[in-house]
Motif scaffolding. Sequence first.
Motif, PDB file in Angstrom:
ATOM      1  N   PHE A 202       0.865  -0.883  -0.254  1.00 30.07           N
ATOM      2  CA  PHE A 202      -0.357  -0.066   0.134  1.00 30.07           C
ATOM      3  C   PHE A 202       0.951   1.798   0.167  1.00 30.07           C
ATOM      4  CE2 PHE A 202      -1.713   3.569   2.114  1.00 30.07           C
ATOM      5  CZ  PHE A 202      -3.222   3.771   2.086  1.00 30.07           C
ATOM      6  N   ILE A 203       1.881   1.062   1.013  1.00 28.92           N
ATOM      7  CA  ILE A 203       2.514   2.480   0.739  1.00 28.92           C
ATOM      8  C   ILE A 203       3.371   2.820  -0.258  1.00 28.92           C
ATOM      9  CG2 ILE A 203       4.638   3.779   1.525  1.00 28.92           C
ATOM     10  CD1 ILE A 203       4.239   2.287   4.910  1.00 28.92           C
ATOM     11  N   MET A 204       3.759   1.130  -1.128  1.00 32.76           N
ATOM     12  CA  MET A 204       4.411   2.139  -2.459  1.00 32.76           C
ATOM     13  C   MET A 204       3.498   2.210  -4.017  1.00 32.76           C
ATOM     14  SD  MET A 204       7.397   2.106  -2.084  1.00 32.76           S
ATOM     15  CE  MET A 204       8.138   1.338  -4.239  1.00 32.76           C
ATOM     16  N   ASN A 205       2.688   1.951  -3.323  1.00 32.98           N
ATOM     17  CA  ASN A 205       1.178   1.778  -5.001  1.00 32.98           C
ATOM     18  C   ASN A 205       0.562   2.599  -4.886  1.00 32.98           C
ATOM     19  OD1 ASN A 205       2.765  -1.163  -5.132  1.00 32.98           O
ATOM     20  ND2 ASN A 205       0.994  -1.606  -6.340  1.00 32.98           N
ATOM     21  N   ILE A 206       0.298   2.515  -3.405  1.00 32.60           N
ATOM     22  CA  ILE A 206      -0.842   3.952  -3.779  1.00 32.60           C
ATOM     23  C   ILE A 206      -0.130   5.332  -3.269  1.00 32.60           C
ATOM     24  CG2 ILE A 206      -3.068   4.752  -2.425  1.00 32.60           C
ATOM     25  CD1 ILE A 206      -3.384   2.318  -3.548  1.00 32.60           C
ATOM     26  N   TYR A 207       0.696   5.690  -3.023  1.00 35.37           N
ATOM     27  CA  TYR A 207       1.701   6.187  -2.856  1.00 35.37           C
ATOM     28  C   TYR A 207       1.821   6.860  -4.610  1.00 35.37           C
ATOM     29  CZ  TYR A 207       5.300   9.899  -2.110  1.00 35.37           C
ATOM     30  OH  TYR A 207       6.416  10.660  -2.348  1.00 35.37           O
ATOM     31  N   ARG A 208       2.492   6.291  -5.116  1.00 35.29           N
ATOM     32  CA  ARG A 208       2.665   5.926  -7.215  1.00 35.29           C
ATOM     33  C   ARG A 208       1.272   7.129  -7.053  1.00 35.29           C
ATOM     34  NH1 ARG A 208       2.271   1.172  -9.789  1.00 35.29           N
ATOM     35  NH2 ARG A 208       0.495   1.044  -8.633  1.00 35.29           N
ATOM     36  N   ASN A 209       0.044   6.371  -7.114  1.00 37.09           N
ATOM     37  CA  ASN A 209      -0.732   6.642  -7.736  1.00 37.09           C
ATOM     38  C   ASN A 209      -1.209   7.912  -7.492  1.00 37.09           C
ATOM     39  OD1 ASN A 209      -1.362   4.028  -8.675  1.00 37.09           O
ATOM     40  ND2 ASN A 209      -3.019   3.802  -7.383  1.00 37.09           N
ATOM     41  N   PHE A 210      -1.381   8.184  -5.379  1.00 39.86           N
ATOM     42  CA  PHE A 210      -1.723   9.753  -5.342  1.00 39.86           C
ATOM     43  C   PHE A 210      -0.918  10.998  -5.503  1.00 39.86           C
ATOM     44  CE2 PHE A 210      -4.789   8.658  -1.833  1.00 39.86           C
ATOM     45  CZ  PHE A 210      -6.009   8.230  -2.486  1.00 39.86           C
ATOM     46  N   PHE A 211       0.718  10.533  -5.698  1.00 40.44           N
ATOM     47  CA  PHE A 211       1.553  11.977  -5.594  1.00 40.44           C
ATOM     48  C   PHE A 211       2.604  11.703  -6.555  1.00 40.44           C
ATOM     49  CE2 PHE A 211       0.801  10.719  -1.165  1.00 40.44           C
ATOM     50  CZ  PHE A 211       0.267  11.978  -0.925  1.00 40.44           C
ATOM     51  N   MET A 212       2.674  10.595  -7.874  1.00 42.90           N
ATOM     52  CA  MET A 212       3.756  10.405  -8.552  1.00 42.90           C
ATOM     53  C   MET A 212       3.314  10.365 -10.272  1.00 42.90           C
ATOM     54  SD  MET A 212       6.052   7.499  -6.402  1.00 42.90           S
ATOM     55  CE  MET A 212       6.941   7.443  -7.568  1.00 42.90           C
ATOM     56  N   THR A 213       1.928   9.906 -10.160  1.00 43.63           N
ATOM     57  CA  THR A 213       0.934   9.460 -11.674  1.00 43.63           C
ATOM     58  C   THR A 213       0.675  11.239 -11.398  1.00 43.63           C
ATOM     59  OG1 THR A 213       0.676   7.674 -10.310  1.00 43.63           O
ATOM     60  CG2 THR A 213      -0.256   8.148 -13.184  1.00 43.63           C
ATOM     61  N   PHE A 214       0.521  11.882 -11.448  1.00 41.25           N
ATOM     62  CA  PHE A 214      -0.062  13.404 -12.383  1.00 41.25           C
ATOM     63  C   PHE A 214      -0.549  14.581 -10.934  1.00 41.25           C
ATOM     64  CE2 PHE A 214      -2.417   9.395 -14.359  1.00 41.25           C
ATOM     65  CZ  PHE A 214      -2.267  10.163 -15.869  1.00 41.25           C
ATOM     66  N   GLY A 215      -0.497  15.370 -11.536  1.00 41.90           N
ATOM     67  CA  GLY A 215      -0.444  16.516 -10.652  1.00 41.90           C
ATOM     68  C   GLY A 215      -1.412  16.919 -10.319  1.00 41.90           C
ATOM     69  N   TRP A 216      -1.631  17.799  -8.742  1.00 40.20           N
ATOM     70  CA  TRP A 216      -2.602  18.499  -8.786  1.00 40.20           C
ATOM     71  C   TRP A 216      -3.398  19.513  -9.141  1.00 40.20           C
ATOM     72  CZ3 TRP A 216      -2.636  14.405  -5.418  1.00 40.20           C
ATOM     73  CH2 TRP A 216      -1.801  14.197  -4.485  1.00 40.20           C
ATOM     74  N   LYS A 217      -4.710  18.857  -9.490  1.00 41.61           N
ATOM     75  CA  LYS A 217      -5.609  20.106 -10.328  1.00 41.61           C
ATOM     76  C   LYS A 217      -6.073  21.486  -9.781  1.00 41.61           C
ATOM     77  CE  LYS A 217      -8.361  17.170 -13.285  1.00 41.61           C
ATOM     78  NZ  LYS A 217      -9.575  17.405 -14.585  1.00 41.61           N
ATOM     79  N   ASN A 218      -5.430  21.558  -8.193  1.00 44.89           N
ATOM     80  CA  ASN A 218      -6.571  22.399  -7.092  1.00 44.89           C
ATOM     81  C   ASN A 218      -6.071  21.660  -5.971  1.00 44.89           C
ATOM     82  OD1 ASN A 218      -8.285  20.794  -5.827  1.00 44.89           O
ATOM     83  ND2 ASN A 218      -9.894  21.907  -8.008  1.00 44.89           N
ATOM     84  N   ALA A 219      -5.878  23.003  -5.384  1.00 43.03           N
ATOM     85  CA  ALA A 219      -5.236  23.014  -3.453  1.00 43.03           C
ATOM     86  C   ALA A 219      -6.148  21.697  -2.476  1.00 43.03           C
ATOM     87  CB  ALA A 219      -4.807  24.200  -2.798  1.00 43.03           C
ATOM     88  N   GLU A 220      -7.923  22.027  -3.074  1.00 38.02           N
ATOM     89  CA  GLU A 220      -8.320  20.774  -2.464  1.00 38.02           C
ATOM     90  C   GLU A 220      -8.351  19.671  -2.596  1.00 38.02           C
ATOM     91  OE1 GLU A 220     -13.181  20.201  -2.345  1.00 38.02           O
ATOM     92  OE2 GLU A 220     -12.435  22.061  -3.568  1.00 38.02           O
TER      93      GLU A 220
END
Length: 472
Positions: free
Chosen positions: A410-428
């Motif tokens: 989980f630490i590796m895979n979901i980190y990749r999905n949440f942080f490393m794949t695409f940028g944030w559209k907005n602060a929210e």
Amino acid sequence: MQSSEGTIPQQQSDGRNIVPEPVDNHASNSEDVAAPKDDASSNPSILTDANRSSSESSSTTSSRKDEDNQEDLDVEGYGSGHSWASDEYEALDLNYDALKHVATCYVPGDHGKCTNIETLERGSFHEIRILEFADGWSCIGRFTRNKHEHLSITESEIATVKYVRQHTTIPVPETYFVNFDPTHAVGSAFVLMERMQGIHLYAIWEKLNTDQRFAVVEQIADVLAQLASLKFEKIGSINIHGEVGPLQSHAIPPTSSARGPFSSVADYMLSFVPDVSQSPAKVKAYYPEIRLRVRKYVEDQTDDPIYNPPFRLIHGDFDAQNLLFTWPDRSQSPKLSGVIDWDYSYTGPLYYLFEYPIFIQDVDLSAATEAKYPENKLLRKNLVRFLAQRSPKGSIEREDARECFRQKSFIMNIYRNFFMTFGWKNAEQELNRVQRYADEICDRGDEEWFPYTGRCDWEPDSELESEVEVDK
């Protein structure tokens, strides 16, 4: 590398045009693709890989001969008239006369004049055209919609494809001409490339029987095994010199300075939650705990080869829409004919290279998807088996292939999905993702959560626990 406006290409011995390397900072983005990515595949609001369906609306990129044999396989075609969303890049207004001139003068080979241009489907970042020539030959033109993206993305993609062509037998498209200048008379930065035969895997996957799907998975395993044979000492993206340079990533804002290359997985991963950032204070309040947990997890794997050098080449979006297959005979299995769309590819740990393709992961959507669980499990089992068998029996490499799947985290895979794949559209959106990830690793820990969350009742595939090596 070819092309830029205002230069006269010199002829290489193989007939391709080549010009000096560009040194300016014109924006660009490029894919050696026969068709665009689907917008859904780049949607950062989707929770996990398993929920990223390959439901793109795009057409076959096959030749006319293949189209005749596979006519009923075509999905809703390119140029189907989708309306533009308010947050998308504007539609391009291309100068076809200028484009025909460039294609006629600079595409290698004796094909005569470029006589016709056919509009195909658009993607999130590009528009696609087929360019037809007097002798019946055709190639693909891909035109960048974002006029502010840095040319280093295009340079890295072309260099990556060149590296793959030189060091593997993976079928990738040849690049004929590259224009890095978004103010070019054609109306966009663009690439002219080989039109590869075949149809996207997502368009035929549901039509395949189980044996044919096994054959497809084996060919996919061969691609992954060949990428695993390419070894590097740094994490980053291949640059125009064929070396590992700064990382190209959707998650890095265009205004940010280049990152890397990195010597360790910890440094690479933590670059996406930097100590100094423009994020709101509420977001940054979660960063210290995330950094602490991720660094501890990765550094605990110091002696594990699947996390450490040598690093491997990883396709930026290894999904069904970027895998082309020919299937002229329905009684036979499809044959891999192309791997496309190499933008944002990078060198990274074997852990992230050896992964289950999205289309054989399980997803909680309906009774129909649940019915696929038994077959998906067999396909996953055989993907692991095929990968292991690419290395000698009893070898460290064979065991490493299995460990990549046994250790999914989980630490590796979901980190990749949440942080490393695409940028944030907005602060929210950033706050939502960061808060959810921090809450999960603090409250549950890695041992009590899942690397794949497509199924609420997910559990590790039991065959991965077997220590018995069984060859074909």
